[in-house]
Design a protein around this motif. Sequence first.
Motif, PDB file in Angstrom:
ATOM      1  N   LEU A 111       4.559  -6.307  10.193  1.00  0.00           N
ATOM      2  CA  LEU A 111       3.728  -6.169   8.992  1.00  0.00           C
ATOM      3  C   LEU A 111       3.691  -4.715   8.498  1.00  0.00           C
ATOM      4  CD1 LEU A 111       2.482  -8.474   7.596  1.00  0.00           C
ATOM      5  CD2 LEU A 111       0.379  -8.130   8.869  1.00  0.00           C
ATOM      6  N   ASN A 112       3.775  -3.763   9.441  1.00  0.00           N
ATOM      7  CA  ASN A 112       3.744  -2.355   9.043  1.00  0.00           C
ATOM      8  C   ASN A 112       4.936  -1.974   8.174  1.00  0.00           C
ATOM      9  OD1 ASN A 112       1.351  -1.698  10.229  1.00  0.00           O
ATOM     10  ND2 ASN A 112       2.309  -1.397  12.238  1.00  0.00           N
ATOM     11  N   THR A 113       6.064  -2.659   8.396  1.00  0.00           N
ATOM     12  CA  THR A 113       7.247  -2.415   7.558  1.00  0.00           C
ATOM     13  C   THR A 113       6.874  -2.712   6.101  1.00  0.00           C
ATOM     14  OG1 THR A 113       8.482  -3.373   9.398  1.00  0.00           O
ATOM     15  CG2 THR A 113       9.703  -2.979   7.350  1.00  0.00           C
ATOM     16  N   LEU A 114       6.150  -3.808   5.912  1.00  0.00           N
ATOM     17  CA  LEU A 114       5.752  -4.195   4.549  1.00  0.00           C
ATOM     18  C   LEU A 114       4.656  -3.287   4.002  1.00  0.00           C
ATOM     19  CD1 LEU A 114       5.291  -7.995   3.913  1.00  0.00           C
ATOM     20  CD2 LEU A 114       6.965  -6.435   2.970  1.00  0.00           C
ATOM     21  N   VAL A 115       3.722  -2.897   4.887  1.00  0.00           N
ATOM     22  CA  VAL A 115       2.629  -2.029   4.438  1.00  0.00           C
ATOM     23  C   VAL A 115       3.217  -0.732   3.892  1.00  0.00           C
ATOM     24  CG1 VAL A 115       0.562  -0.752   5.143  1.00  0.00           C
ATOM     25  CG2 VAL A 115       0.994  -3.012   6.077  1.00  0.00           C
ATOM     26  N   SER A 116       4.207  -0.171   4.597  1.00  0.00           N
ATOM     27  CA  SER A 116       4.724   1.108   4.110  1.00  0.00           C
ATOM     28  C   SER A 116       5.615   0.926   2.887  1.00  0.00           C
ATOM     29  CB  SER A 116       5.393   1.920   5.218  1.00  0.00           C
ATOM     30  OG  SER A 116       6.455   1.208   5.740  1.00  0.00           O
ATOM     31  N   GLY A 173       4.741   0.933  -4.612  1.00  0.00           N
ATOM     32  CA  GLY A 173       3.679   0.609  -5.574  1.00  0.00           C
ATOM     33  C   GLY A 173       3.310  -0.856  -5.644  1.00  0.00           C
ATOM     34  N   PHE A 174       3.426  -1.560  -4.511  1.00  0.00           N
ATOM     35  CA  PHE A 174       2.941  -2.949  -4.501  1.00  0.00           C
ATOM     36  C   PHE A 174       1.444  -2.980  -4.170  1.00  0.00           C
ATOM     37  CE2 PHE A 174       7.472  -3.945  -4.067  1.00  0.00           C
ATOM     38  CZ  PHE A 174       7.593  -5.082  -4.850  1.00  0.00           C
ATOM     39  N   ALA A 205     -12.400  -0.180   4.579  1.00  0.00           N
ATOM     40  CA  ALA A 205     -11.771  -1.146   5.495  1.00  0.00           C
ATOM     41  C   ALA A 205     -11.513  -2.482   4.835  1.00  0.00           C
ATOM     42  CB  ALA A 205     -12.670  -1.338   6.710  1.00  0.00           C
ATOM     43  N   SER A 206     -10.338  -2.988   5.024  1.00  0.00           N
ATOM     44  CA  SER A 206      -9.907  -4.328   4.609  1.00  0.00           C
ATOM     45  C   SER A 206      -9.975  -4.562   3.096  1.00  0.00           C
ATOM     46  CB  SER A 206     -10.702  -5.413   5.347  1.00  0.00           C
ATOM     47  OG  SER A 206     -11.746  -5.900   4.574  1.00  0.00           O
ATOM     48  N   CYS A 207     -10.012  -3.483   2.312  1.00  0.00           N
ATOM     49  CA  CYS A 207      -9.940  -3.654   0.853  1.00  0.00           C
ATOM     50  C   CYS A 207      -8.640  -3.016   0.366  1.00  0.00           C
ATOM     51  CB  CYS A 207     -11.133  -3.012   0.165  1.00  0.00           C
ATOM     52  SG  CYS A 207     -12.644  -3.890   0.545  1.00  0.00           S
ATOM     53  N   TRP A 208      -7.973  -3.684  -0.535  1.00  0.00           N
ATOM     54  CA  TRP A 208      -6.656  -3.250  -0.991  1.00  0.00           C
ATOM     55  C   TRP A 208      -6.567  -3.313  -2.505  1.00  0.00           C
ATOM     56  CZ3 TRP A 208      -3.548  -1.423   2.843  1.00  0.00           C
ATOM     57  CH2 TRP A 208      -3.887  -1.794   4.164  1.00  0.00           C
ATOM     58  N   ASP A 209      -5.779  -2.402  -3.073  1.00  0.00           N
ATOM     59  CA  ASP A 209      -5.550  -2.396  -4.516  1.00  0.00           C
ATOM     60  C   ASP A 209      -4.086  -2.732  -4.783  1.00  0.00           C
ATOM     61  OD1 ASP A 209      -8.147  -1.493  -4.719  1.00  0.00           O
ATOM     62  OD2 ASP A 209      -7.593   0.620  -4.978  1.00  0.00           O
ATOM     63  N   TYR A 210      -3.860  -3.534  -5.786  1.00  0.00           N
ATOM     64  CA  TYR A 210      -2.477  -3.868  -6.158  1.00  0.00           C
ATOM     65  C   TYR A 210      -1.980  -2.838  -7.156  1.00  0.00           C
ATOM     66  CZ  TYR A 210      -3.006  -8.178  -3.599  1.00  0.00           C
ATOM     67  OH  TYR A 210      -3.191  -9.081  -2.581  1.00  0.00           O
ATOM     68  N   GLY A 211      -0.873  -2.176  -6.812  1.00  0.00           N
ATOM     69  CA  GLY A 211      -0.315  -1.132  -7.673  1.00  0.00           C
ATOM     70  C   GLY A 211       0.508  -1.729  -8.800  1.00  0.00           C
ATOM     71  N   PRO A 212       1.266  -0.881  -9.513  1.00  0.00           N
ATOM     72  CA  PRO A 212       2.013  -1.363 -10.682  1.00  0.00           C
ATOM     73  C   PRO A 212       2.895  -2.587 -10.381  1.00  0.00           C
ATOM     74  CG  PRO A 212       2.105   1.025 -10.556  1.00  0.00           C
ATOM     75  CD  PRO A 212       1.397   0.563  -9.315  1.00  0.00           C
ATOM     76  N   LEU A 213       3.645  -2.542  -9.291  1.00  0.00           N
ATOM     77  CA  LEU A 213       4.519  -3.684  -8.998  1.00  0.00           C
ATOM     78  C   LEU A 213       3.740  -4.859  -8.421  1.00  0.00           C
ATOM     79  CD1 LEU A 213       7.751  -2.074  -7.513  1.00  0.00           C
ATOM     80  CD2 LEU A 213       7.163  -2.584  -9.863  1.00  0.00           C
ATOM     81  N   GLY A 214       2.733  -4.535  -7.601  1.00  0.00           N
ATOM     82  CA  GLY A 214       1.919  -5.589  -6.986  1.00  0.00           C
ATOM     83  C   GLY A 214       1.128  -6.363  -8.031  1.00  0.00           C
ATOM     84  N   ALA A 215       0.574  -5.643  -9.001  1.00  0.00           N
ATOM     85  CA  ALA A 215      -0.213  -6.313 -10.042  1.00  0.00           C
ATOM     86  C   ALA A 215       0.688  -7.261 -10.832  1.00  0.00           C
ATOM     87  CB  ALA A 215      -0.864  -5.281 -10.961  1.00  0.00           C
ATOM     88  N   ALA A 216       1.922  -6.783 -11.119  1.00  0.00           N
ATOM     89  CA  ALA A 216       2.844  -7.631 -11.889  1.00  0.00           C
ATOM     90  C   ALA A 216       3.233  -8.859 -11.065  1.00  0.00           C
ATOM     91  CB  ALA A 216       4.098  -6.834 -12.255  1.00  0.00           C
ATOM     92  N   MET A 217       3.504  -8.627  -9.776  1.00  0.00           N
ATOM     93  CA  MET A 217       3.931  -9.764  -8.951  1.00  0.00           C
ATOM     94  C   MET A 217       2.783 -10.751  -8.721  1.00  0.00           C
ATOM     95  SD  MET A 217       5.818  -9.840  -5.288  1.00  0.00           S
ATOM     96  CE  MET A 217       5.448 -11.188  -4.167  1.00  0.00           C
ATOM     97  N   GLN A 253      16.245  -0.978  -6.955  1.00  0.00           N
ATOM     98  CA  GLN A 253      15.900  -2.261  -7.572  1.00  0.00           C
ATOM     99  C   GLN A 253      15.997  -3.400  -6.556  1.00  0.00           C
ATOM    100  OE1 GLN A 253      14.441  -2.450 -10.523  1.00  0.00           O
ATOM    101  NE2 GLN A 253      14.650  -0.235 -10.580  1.00  0.00           N
ATOM    102  N   ASP A 254      16.991  -3.336  -5.662  1.00  0.00           N
ATOM    103  CA  ASP A 254      17.121  -4.367  -4.613  1.00  0.00           C
ATOM    104  C   ASP A 254      15.830  -4.433  -3.801  1.00  0.00           C
ATOM    105  OD1 ASP A 254      19.731  -4.779  -5.388  1.00  0.00           O
ATOM    106  OD2 ASP A 254      20.593  -3.499  -3.816  1.00  0.00           O
ATOM    107  N   GLU A 255      15.302  -3.262  -3.501  1.00  0.00           N
ATOM    108  CA  GLU A 255      14.133  -3.170  -2.615  1.00  0.00           C
ATOM    109  C   GLU A 255      12.870  -3.750  -3.256  1.00  0.00           C
ATOM    110  OE1 GLU A 255      12.811   0.327   0.444  1.00  0.00           O
ATOM    111  OE2 GLU A 255      12.665   0.737  -1.688  1.00  0.00           O
ATOM    112  N   ILE A 256      12.853  -3.827  -4.574  1.00  0.00           N
ATOM    113  CA  ILE A 256      11.665  -4.404  -5.231  1.00  0.00           C
ATOM    114  C   ILE A 256      11.970  -5.790  -5.814  1.00  0.00           C
ATOM    115  CG2 ILE A 256      10.619  -2.161  -5.680  1.00  0.00           C
ATOM    116  CD1 ILE A 256      11.453  -2.523  -8.650  1.00  0.00           C
ATOM    117  N   GLY A 257      13.185  -6.269  -5.563  1.00  0.00           N
ATOM    118  CA  GLY A 257      13.493  -7.661  -5.892  1.00  0.00           C
ATOM    119  C   GLY A 257      13.975  -7.927  -7.310  1.00  0.00           C
TER     120      GLY A 257
END
Length: 453
Positions: free
Chosen positions: A17-22, A28-29, A41-53, A403-407
């Motif tokens: 999971l840490n691979t994904l966290v970093s 910017g997910f 603790a345990s609160c997360w914000d969705y960044g530019p790519l995360g919000a779009a996804m 681009q590959d890395e962000i799909g």
Amino acid sequence: MSIPAKIRRLGEPGLDLNTLVSLSKRRGFVFQSSEIYGGLASCWDYGPLGAAMKMNVKRAWWNAMTRRSDIVGLDAAILMHPQVWKASGHIDGFSDPLVDCKDCKTRFRSDNTESYLKNKKCPHCGSQNLSEPRNFNLMFKTHMGPVEDSGSVIYLRPETAQGHFVNFINCQQSSRNKIPFGIAAIGKSFRNEITPGNFIFRTREFEQMEMQYFVEPGTDEKFYHQWKETRWDFYLKYGLNPENLRFADHPPDKLAHYAKAATDVEYKFPMGFSELEGVHNRSDFDLTQHMKFSGKSLEYFDEPQKKKYIPFVIETAVGCDRLFLAFMCDAYREEVTSDDKGEDVRIVMGLHPELAPYKVCVLPLSKKEELSGPANKLRDQLAEEFDVTYDEAQSIGKRYRRQDEIGTPFCVTVDFETLNDQAVTVRHRDKMTQERIGMTELNDYIRKSLKNF
Ligand code: ATP
């Protein structure tokens, strides 16, 4: 094009999971909430790519539900009349048993902590100097209005479902749907979880996508099985590997107080198989309770049969954040090729194109105005229809990898030849094949390719 010698996925040694966290932070997910203050603790914000996804995940679910003729949408308020939670059983029963360690002050759940269940020991320090289990209600409490007394107590909803039940008659009458029909909603829910964690898997604020399907009593078992299948097919359609999915039916003695039958759709996260979605046969429990507490009839009049009944409810309930995580885990792959110069690793987020934050990236071969001018125009042409991004920094190889890395399914390169032939090179994310396409046909080409991806 080189064929990768090996593909590595999350769950294999060194990839967790840490691979994904970093990656999520770097690209910017997902960011930790309030990070500059040390995080919450345990609160997360969705960044530019995360919000779009995340928007794409919601749209996929929403369309799968509300484009059916028998399901309508709803967007109910987070704050509801306090009696709702009395009727639903949340005030009396929505709690976990908690134990305090009097030595190290750790607080933990007594019903799923191994060291406690085995020999009544604290999981942190091993002490047996523990309090008796006390029930801790998971609902967040706040006050409505300026006076903070017991009369003003109100709750942040711990699930969206109650909005569906209290609006059952409103939705049915305004949409004039006949039973069987469903109500679907996406919205925030809050639970004061005792053991949140595993990134966005379990958080205290999260988004739910729930659908309540109202059926005639006696037909409930048939629809329960239909919904299990429908939800399974949804996951396959959006690319989850069936080997990472399974149903875990609840044994009859473990069913929740409202349930006649229940199953979890489980996904194999890097930490093991865990619940992704619940499919429940809730019987007529909820409508009956709300009739009792509100004094209003929530019965349905079946016109052709000329009879009244309280419908049974089949519920499908999935966390949007948890599903986002499942899609990320499933999509992540490292393609490893090696030659005499060493190992090369291509990280690919092999997302279904509907879920990918961007569908296309436009890349001018050089930053010079002569190419960036037409490339920007092409970006605008594509942006009329697709989520598109633009990148002109660094070598073309590095940009493809980003681009590959962000799909991103397609990269479009504008080169000096483009000025002569009005065509561009389209590169495919997965196979890395390239095709030359005329700029005027590009939108058509991308549209068709996304459909047949
Ligand atoms: P769990 O057993 O994981 O606590 P639950 O059985 O209490 O979940 P439900 O009440 O059935 O969950 O909620 C439906 C869905 O909402 C879950 O399958 C999950 O995807 C999501 N969900 C529930 N609690 C959380 C949470 N704290 N954080 C993120 N998602 C959650």
